[in-house]
Motif scaffolding. Structure first.
Motif, short mmCIF file in Angstrom:
data_model
loop_
_atom_site.label_atom_id
_atom_site.label_comp_id
_atom_site.label_asym_id
_atom_site.label_seq_id
_atom_site.Cartn_x
_atom_site.Cartn_y
_atom_site.Cartn_z
N SER A 12 0.62 -1.51 0.14
CA SER A 12 0.01 -0.12 -0.35
C SER A 12 1.13 1.45 0.30
O SER A 12 -0.17 2.33 -0.42
CB SER A 12 -1.45 -0.45 1.48
OG SER A 12 -0.23 -0.35 2.43
N CYS A 13 2.45 1.41 -0.09
CA CYS A 13 2.99 2.11 -0.06
C CYS A 13 4.65 2.60 -0.17
O CYS A 13 5.02 1.02 -0.43
CB CYS A 13 2.76 2.96 1.98
SG CYS A 13 3.99 2.00 2.75
N HIS A 15 7.39 2.45 2.04
CA HIS A 15 7.41 0.83 3.18
C HIS A 15 7.12 0.18 2.61
O HIS A 15 8.10 -0.90 2.50
CB HIS A 15 7.03 1.46 4.42
CG HIS A 15 6.87 2.88 4.41
ND1 HIS A 15 6.31 3.32 4.96
CD2 HIS A 15 8.32 3.36 5.13
CE1 HIS A 15 6.84 4.83 5.89
NE2 HIS A 15 7.81 4.49 5.25
N CYS A 16 5.66 -0.91 1.78
CA CYS A 16 5.70 -1.92 1.43
C CYS A 16 7.14 -2.23 -0.02
O CYS A 16 7.38 -3.12 -0.04
CB CYS A 16 4.71 -2.03 0.66
SG CYS A 16 3.46 -1.71 2.43
N SER B 12 -0.78 4.41 5.51
CA SER B 12 -1.67 3.64 5.05
C SER B 12 -1.51 2.14 5.51
O SER B 12 -2.12 1.17 5.24
CB SER B 12 -1.54 3.44 3.56
OG SER B 12 0.12 2.95 2.68
N CYS B 13 -0.39 1.47 6.31
CA CYS B 13 0.27 0.20 6.59
C CYS B 13 0.80 0.10 7.72
O CYS B 13 1.30 1.48 8.50
CB CYS B 13 0.93 -0.44 5.47
SG CYS B 13 2.49 0.09 5.02
N HIS B 15 3.57 -0.87 8.05
CA HIS B 15 5.13 0.16 7.85
C HIS B 15 5.32 1.55 8.62
O HIS B 15 6.28 2.18 9.19
CB HIS B 15 6.11 -0.23 6.63
CG HIS B 15 5.90 -1.55 6.55
ND1 HIS B 15 4.53 -2.19 5.23
CD2 HIS B 15 6.76 -2.47 6.36
CE1 HIS B 15 5.26 -3.27 4.54
NE2 HIS B 15 6.39 -3.53 5.76
N CYS B 16 3.84 2.39 7.88
CA CYS B 16 4.14 3.48 8.31
C CYS B 16 3.89 4.23 9.37
O CYS B 16 4.08 4.96 10.36
CB CYS B 16 2.39 4.33 7.62
SG CYS B 16 2.81 3.98 6.02
N ALA B 19 7.54 4.12 11.50
CA ALA B 19 7.93 4.33 11.02
C ALA B 19 7.68 5.94 12.12
O ALA B 19 8.78 7.12 12.32
CB ALA B 19 8.14 5.38 9.20
N ILE B 62 9.67 12.79 7.75
CA ILE B 62 9.43 10.74 6.80
C ILE B 62 8.86 10.75 5.79
O ILE B 62 7.65 9.34 5.35
CB ILE B 62 9.94 10.04 8.17
CG1 ILE B 62 8.41 10.25 9.42
CG2 ILE B 62 11.16 9.74 9.28
CD1 ILE B 62 8.15 8.90 9.95
N PHE B 64 5.23 12.05 5.70
CA PHE B 64 3.70 12.72 6.18
C PHE B 64 3.79 13.81 6.84
O PHE B 64 4.64 14.85 6.99
CB PHE B 64 3.65 11.23 7.56
CG PHE B 64 3.89 10.03 7.72
CD1 PHE B 64 2.60 8.88 6.70
CD2 PHE B 64 5.15 9.46 7.29
CE1 PHE B 64 3.42 7.56 6.29
CE2 PHE B 64 5.55 7.52 7.20
CZ PHE B 64 4.63 6.97 6.36
#
Lengths: 68, 68
Positions: A12-13, A15-16, B12-13, B15-16, B19, B62, B64
């Protein structure tokens, strides 16, 4: 050195994308990984055909779905 | 030790979430960070009031958006 494209579900982003790129790049014989977030695909070069199970394991270990 | 909740746009996920949690946790005086992906919020304890600009910089560095 053949090019291969697989479909990965759940990204989805950025980072993915980074996580999937890194996981695939770590597989022996895999190089030049590029991931397309819009299409949910990863394209890479393989020195020799990589077993689908190896790809599936690498993708699922980090929480994504290997579609094929 | 006061609790504070801020709104962060663009997550969105997981990982976000990781972070953002990591970025906030690195700010001196900030602890116990929890991020809610559904609501797009981050809640944390602050030893003393943290300047909004410090939060904004940490979040935007980062990738956002710090809403407030």
């Amino acid at each position: 050195m053949a090019k291969r494209t697989i479909t990965v579900k759940g990204m989805s982003c950025g980072h993915c994308v980074a996580a999937v790129s890194e996981a695939l790049s770590k597989i022996p014989g895999v190089s030049d990984v590029t991931v397309d977030l819009t299409f949910g695909t990863a394209t890479f070069s393989e020195a020799a055909p990589v077993d689908a199970k190896v790809l599936k394991d690498a993708i699922e270990k980090i929480g994504f779905e290997f579609v094929g």
